[in-house]
Design an enzyme around this catalytic site. Structure first.
Site, PDB file in Angstrom:
ATOM      1  N   ASP A  28       0.800  -1.229   0.000  1.00 31.07           N
ATOM      2  CA  ASP A  28       0.000   0.000   0.000  1.00 31.07           C
ATOM      3  C   ASP A  28       0.836   1.284   0.000  1.00 31.07           C
ATOM      4  O   ASP A  28       0.328   2.353  -0.317  1.00 31.07           O
ATOM      5  CB  ASP A  28      -0.939   0.026   1.217  1.00 31.07           C
ATOM      6  CG  ASP A  28      -0.189  -0.085   2.541  1.00 31.07           C
ATOM      7  OD1 ASP A  28       1.046  -0.253   2.523  1.00 31.07           O
ATOM      8  OD2 ASP A  28      -0.833  -0.002   3.595  1.00 31.07           O
ATOM      9  N   HIS A  29       2.105   1.202   0.361  1.00 28.51           N
ATOM     10  CA  HIS A  29       2.918   2.418   0.467  1.00 28.51           C
ATOM     11  C   HIS A  29       3.585   2.782  -0.850  1.00 28.51           C
ATOM     12  O   HIS A  29       3.455   3.895  -1.344  1.00 28.51           O
ATOM     13  CB  HIS A  29       3.999   2.241   1.540  1.00 28.51           C
ATOM     14  CG  HIS A  29       3.519   2.396   2.952  1.00 28.51           C
ATOM     15  ND1 HIS A  29       2.570   1.586   3.507  1.00 28.51           N
ATOM     16  CD2 HIS A  29       3.866   3.274   3.930  1.00 28.51           C
ATOM     17  CE1 HIS A  29       2.355   1.957   4.765  1.00 28.51           C
ATOM     18  NE2 HIS A  29       3.121   2.982   5.039  1.00 28.51           N
ATOM     19  N   ASP A  40       4.197  -1.443  11.245  1.00 29.89           N
ATOM     20  CA  ASP A  40       3.706  -0.104  10.944  1.00 29.89           C
ATOM     21  C   ASP A  40       3.122   0.462  12.230  1.00 29.89           C
ATOM     22  O   ASP A  40       2.398  -0.239  12.941  1.00 29.89           O
ATOM     23  CB  ASP A  40       2.629  -0.159   9.851  1.00 29.89           C
ATOM     24  CG  ASP A  40       2.327   1.236   9.344  1.00 29.89           C
ATOM     25  OD1 ASP A  40       2.867   1.619   8.294  1.00 29.89           O
ATOM     26  OD2 ASP A  40       1.577   1.966  10.032  1.00 29.89           O
ATOM     27  N   ARG A  51      -0.663  12.354  10.619  1.00 32.17           N
ATOM     28  CA  ARG A  51       0.649  12.979  10.870  1.00 32.17           C
ATOM     29  C   ARG A  51       0.829  14.186   9.969  1.00 32.17           C
ATOM     30  O   ARG A  51       0.477  14.140   8.788  1.00 32.17           O
ATOM     31  CB  ARG A  51       1.785  11.989  10.602  1.00 32.17           C
ATOM     32  CG  ARG A  51       1.831  10.950  11.658  1.00 32.17           C
ATOM     33  CD  ARG A  51       3.074  10.085  11.603  1.00 32.17           C
ATOM     34  NE  ARG A  51       3.024   9.203  12.736  1.00 32.17           N
ATOM     35  CZ  ARG A  51       3.352   7.916  12.724  1.00 32.17           C
ATOM     36  NH1 ARG A  51       3.810   7.372  11.618  1.00 32.17           N
ATOM     37  NH2 ARG A  51       3.253   7.188  13.809  1.00 32.17           N
ATOM     38  N   SER A  56       6.862   7.066  12.978  1.00 26.51           N
ATOM     39  CA  SER A  56       6.781   5.817  12.240  1.00 26.51           C
ATOM     40  C   SER A  56       7.633   4.706  12.847  1.00 26.51           C
ATOM     41  O   SER A  56       8.587   4.953  13.576  1.00 26.51           O
ATOM     42  CB  SER A  56       7.237   6.104  10.812  1.00 26.51           C
ATOM     43  OG  SER A  56       8.065   5.091  10.327  1.00 26.51           O
ATOM     44  N   ARG A  71       9.458   2.780  11.055  1.00 27.05           N
ATOM     45  CA  ARG A  71      10.456   2.383  10.050  1.00 27.05           C
ATOM     46  C   ARG A  71      11.801   2.073  10.687  1.00 27.05           C
ATOM     47  O   ARG A  71      12.431   2.913  11.310  1.00 27.05           O
ATOM     48  CB  ARG A  71      10.589   3.463   8.971  1.00 27.05           C
ATOM     49  CG  ARG A  71      11.100   4.795   9.435  1.00 27.05           C
ATOM     50  CD  ARG A  71      10.920   5.853   8.372  1.00 27.05           C
ATOM     51  NE  ARG A  71       9.506   6.140   8.176  1.00 27.05           N
ATOM     52  CZ  ARG A  71       9.026   7.283   7.699  1.00 27.05           C
ATOM     53  NH1 ARG A  71       9.840   8.244   7.349  1.00 27.05           N
ATOM     54  NH2 ARG A  71       7.741   7.475   7.572  1.00 27.05           N
TER      55      ARG A  71
HETATM   56  C1  MIC Z   1       3.945   6.282   8.454  1.00 22.44           C
HETATM   57  O1  MIC Z   1       2.760   6.547   8.544  1.00 22.44           O
HETATM   58  O2  MIC Z   1       4.847   7.044   8.865  1.00 22.44           O
HETATM   59  C2  MIC Z   1       4.356   4.973   7.816  1.00 22.44           C
HETATM   60  C3  MIC Z   1       4.983   5.275   6.521  1.00 22.44           C
HETATM   61  O3  MIC Z   1       3.207   4.183   7.594  1.00 22.44           O
HETATM   62  C4  MIC Z   1       5.298   4.255   8.780  1.00 22.44           C
HETATM   63  C5  MIC Z   1       5.901   3.026   8.251  1.00 22.44           C
HETATM   64  C6  MIC Z   1       7.045   3.258   7.301  1.00 22.44           C
HETATM   65  O4  MIC Z   1       7.820   4.183   7.487  1.00 22.44           O
HETATM   66  O5  MIC Z   1       7.159   2.457   6.368  1.00 22.44           O
HETATM   67  C7  MIC Z   1       4.685   3.919  10.139  1.00 22.44           C
HETATM   68  O6  MIC Z   1       3.720   4.526  10.537  1.00 22.44           O
HETATM   69  O7  MIC Z   1       5.228   3.075  10.862  1.00 22.44           O
HETATM   70 FE1  SF4 Z   2      -0.117   4.667   5.227  1.00 18.54          FE
HETATM   71 FE2  SF4 Z   2       1.208   5.339   7.440  1.00 18.54          FE
HETATM   72 FE3  SF4 Z   2      -0.331   7.103   6.185  1.00 18.54          FE
HETATM   73 FE4  SF4 Z   2      -1.446   5.106   7.442  1.00 18.54          FE
HETATM   74  S1  SF4 Z   2      -0.245   6.745   8.366  1.00 18.54           S
HETATM   75  S2  SF4 Z   2      -1.985   5.841   5.404  1.00 18.54           S
HETATM   76  S3  SF4 Z   2       0.003   3.462   7.087  1.00 18.54           S
HETATM   77  S4  SF4 Z   2       1.543   6.172   5.390  1.00 18.54           S
END
Ligand code: MIC
Ligand code: SF4
Length: 643
Positions: free
Chosen positions: A63-64, A118, A378, A535, A537
């Site tokens: 999905d990313h 995630d 976020r 995140s 990550r």
């Molecule tokens: C996010 O919302 O910051 C992400 C991208 O979903 C991350 C995961 C990632 O960095 O791949 C998260 O929330 O953990």
């Molecule tokens: Fe995707 Fe992270 Fe955004 Fe949720 S917060 S939609 S998991 S990038």
């Protein structure tokens, strides 16, 4: 009685004693991965040498990374698809939707434990699961049957009374909580909802609240499983998976926060933090350039039918653009079948893919200096893809009003609150979820050139002399450490390449300076409070490790990032006396001696500032297991050696 969270944790206890603050290991029933963290997770799983996952259910969702501007994203997808087929993992294909929305609709179950690579995995808490965000390596270990470790949390009861007024949404509940708790106050806590207000909220609304609970720093959030949960599962043709989890009472909680839903008003999180919450009315009249509706926080069928109903018969403002990303293919199909999509398109909305998209800077970036209004969770600096943009987080209702009037305004201007009808029956079509292969031995793993092997992990050295490569402020996010967005996110499976972007937004010279220093002993990072928030990550730990970072010394850490540092053999230490933070300068040479013995003895580590000639006393709170992981040079070496 005990709280729901405590009951589930105790039912899943595998190691340790359930005592506040003590480390426990819990059995994990379900795992979830998304593609941007998933490739590293499955590379680690492969390195563990197992034939098959040992969980009840593991799901891999793409999905990313779905922009596919070149071979990199599709290489990742093919790798993930082949690995899933081979090792017993369900594979949700690109286009099927955002991991948390898909998981909520099709997989989440009350009473189960879930960890996901995630940070918004707690979305499934809306269904009554204990759902925790973790690093990919922790998820790989859980897929291999290993426990997931956490400190026994405080259970905070969030007592909901009253019911939401028109134009006040579930998003405002969590924004209100963020305003009250200030984000990061949730660290070490589980937020459990109870009280008469609970039954006024649908499962997707509950999921909006548990999703964004991640922004408080909480380990997770959870709702009871009641008749409303049962109806949701019935709607998803999974009624047999319902179990009742009755809500707790005041005496079950370590702490109580009360929210009267009837007294809430629409709220907005201002740039650049989800905790920077003000009443919408403070911003009335402020021009809005872009509106984006979607993300794992606000993209359910209920949210988007409401959006379409509000847009029906209207046009968006000529100075504002509107993008909508439906949370899943299921949502998109229902919107299309019932004409809602046409209402939104007629109003001028641009329909984006069912994926994370603009939430993680994958397309739909706003213009220079834009005011971007988003239903996401976020709004960290730079996350939209446009550094000069300012992102504001709101409910879908407030977002529609901003799109129609071109400014922040009272959504009541859209008229009386629409009566929406959620179809009582929907089509369930799981054809975009591929089951694992029945002949796993015949499945070959497909590794395109974007899939680089994992780096080598070395046992912890006994002595370091390293340079302070950067000194940061409080609340550094993992987006600051390892940015995402359309340029960098496709490099998630290629550590040498992605490492070139560490701290890109704060100090683009960082990677070169770190590499130059790597052979001379490596580097240390100095941070303020809440270092590594946001995140999950693990690239925010892995890439610095690749650049020779051995230690991160801060005033405090966010949970998942701290665990990721341990998992990759980087020492996360905190100042015993925060006054030392002020004394250290970037460029100072520091030294630690005899660190292996100190860790083995579980005694405090002292760092010598050679440049300025003083000692820095540091603290840590590693469990015995974590000290072993650090000594081994990270969790992968530790796990492989101990299995
Ligand atoms: C996010 O919302 O910051 C992400 C991208 O979903 C991350 C995961 C990632 O960095 O791949 C998260 O929330 O953990
Ligand atoms: Fe995707 Fe992270 Fe955004 Fe949720 S917060 S939609 S998991 S990038």
């Amino acid at each position: 009685m005990v709280s729901i969270a405590k009951k589930i944790l105790q039912d899943h206890l595998k190691e340790g004693k359930y005592e506040l603050g003590q480390e426990i290991g819990i059995r994990i029933d379900h795992t979830l991965t998304q593609d941007a963290t998933g490739t590293m997770c499955y590379l680690a799983f492969e390195a563990m040498g197992l034939d098959k996952v040992k969980t009840e259910l593991s799901v891999s969702i793409v999905d990313h990374n779905t922009l596919q501007t070149d071979f990199k994203n599709p290489d990742d997808h093919r790798y993930l698809q082949s690995v899933a087929a081979k090792y017993g993992v369900q594979f949700s294909r690109p286009g099927n939707g955002i991991c948390h929305q898909v998981f909520l609709e099709r997989f989440a179950r009350p009473g189960k434990t879930l960890i996901g690579s995630d940070s918004h995995t707690p979305t499934a808490g809306g269904m009554g699961a204990i759902a925790i965000g973790a690093g990919g390596l922790d998820v790989a270990v859980a897929m291999g049957g290993g426990p997931f470790y956490l400190k026994t949390p405080k259970i905070v009861g969030i007592k909901l009374t009253g019911s939401l007024p028109d134009y006040v949404a579930a998003k405002d509940v969590i924004l209100d909580l963020l305003r009250r708790m200030t984000f990061k106050v949730g660290v070490g806590k589980i937020l459990e909802y109870y009280g008469p207000g609970v039954k006024t909220l649908s499962v997707p609304e509950r999921a909006t609240i548990t999703n964004m609970g991640a922004e408080t720093g909480a380990t997770t959030s959870i709702f009871p499983s009641d008749e409303i949960t049962k109806d949701f599962l019935k709607w998803q043709k999974r009624e047999d998976q319902w179990v009742e989890l009755p809500e707790g009472t005041d005496s079950d909680y370590d702490e109580i926060i009360e929210i009267n839903l009837s007294e809430l008003e629409p709220l907005v999180a201002q740039p650049h933090s989800p905790g920077n919450v003000v009443p919408l009315s403070d911003l009335y009249g402020k021009k809005v350039d872009q509106v984006a509706i979607g993300s794992c926080t606000n993209s359910s069928l209920k949210d988007l039918i409401t959006v379409a109903a509000l847009l029906k018969g209207r046009k968006i403002h000529q100075d504002t653009v509107l993008g909508i990303s439906p949370g899943s293919r299921q949502v998109l199909m229902e919107l299309a079948k019932k004409g809602h999509l046409a209402d939104a398109i007629t109003a001028g909305a641009r329909i984006l893919e069912s994926a994370c998209g603009p939430c993680i800077g994958m397309g739909f970036a706003p213009k220079t200096d834009a005011v971007a209004v988003r239903t996401f969770n976020r709004n960290f600096f730079g996350r939209t893809g446009t550094k000069s943009a300012n992102a504001y987080l709101v409910s879908p209702e407030v977002a529609v009003a901003a799109a129609v009037f071109g400014e922040f305004t009272d959504p009541n201007k859209l008229g009386s609150y629409p009566k929406i009808e959620i179809p009582s029956e929907i089509e369930i079509d799981d054809s975009m979820v591929l089951p694992p292969s029945s002949k796993p031995d015949e499945v070959a793993i497909v590794r395109g050139p974007n899939i680089a092997p994992l780096p080598e992990f070395q046992p912890l050295s006994d002595e370091f002399q390293f340079k302070v490569l950067i000194k940061t402020e409080d609340d550094i996010t993992t987006d600051d450490i390892m940015p995402a967005g359309a340029k960098i996110l496709p490099l998630r499976s290629n550590l040498p390449e992605i490492s070139k972007y560490v701290f890109e937004q704060i100090d683009p010279t960082f990677p070169d300076r770190a590499l130059e220093n790597k052979e001379k002993g490596g580097g240390i990072l100095i941070g303020g409070d809440n270092y590594g928030q946001g995140s999950s990550r693990e690239h925010a730990a892995l890439a610095p490790m690749y650049l020779g970072i051995k230690t991160v010394l801060t005033k405090s850490f966010a949970r998942i990032h701290r665990d990721n540092l341990v998992n990759f053999g980087i020492l996360p230490l905190t100042f015993s006396d925060n006054a030392d933070y002020d004394k250290i300068n970037a460029g100072d040479i520091l030294e630690i001696k005899g660190v292996r013995k100190t860790l083995e003895d579980n005694t405090p580590i002292t760092i010598r500032n050679i440049t300025q000639n003083f000692d820095i006393k540091t603290s840590y709170d590693f469990s015995d297991r974590e000290r072993q992981i650090l000594l081994a040079g990270g969790k992968l070496t530790y796990t492989v050696a101990s299995s």
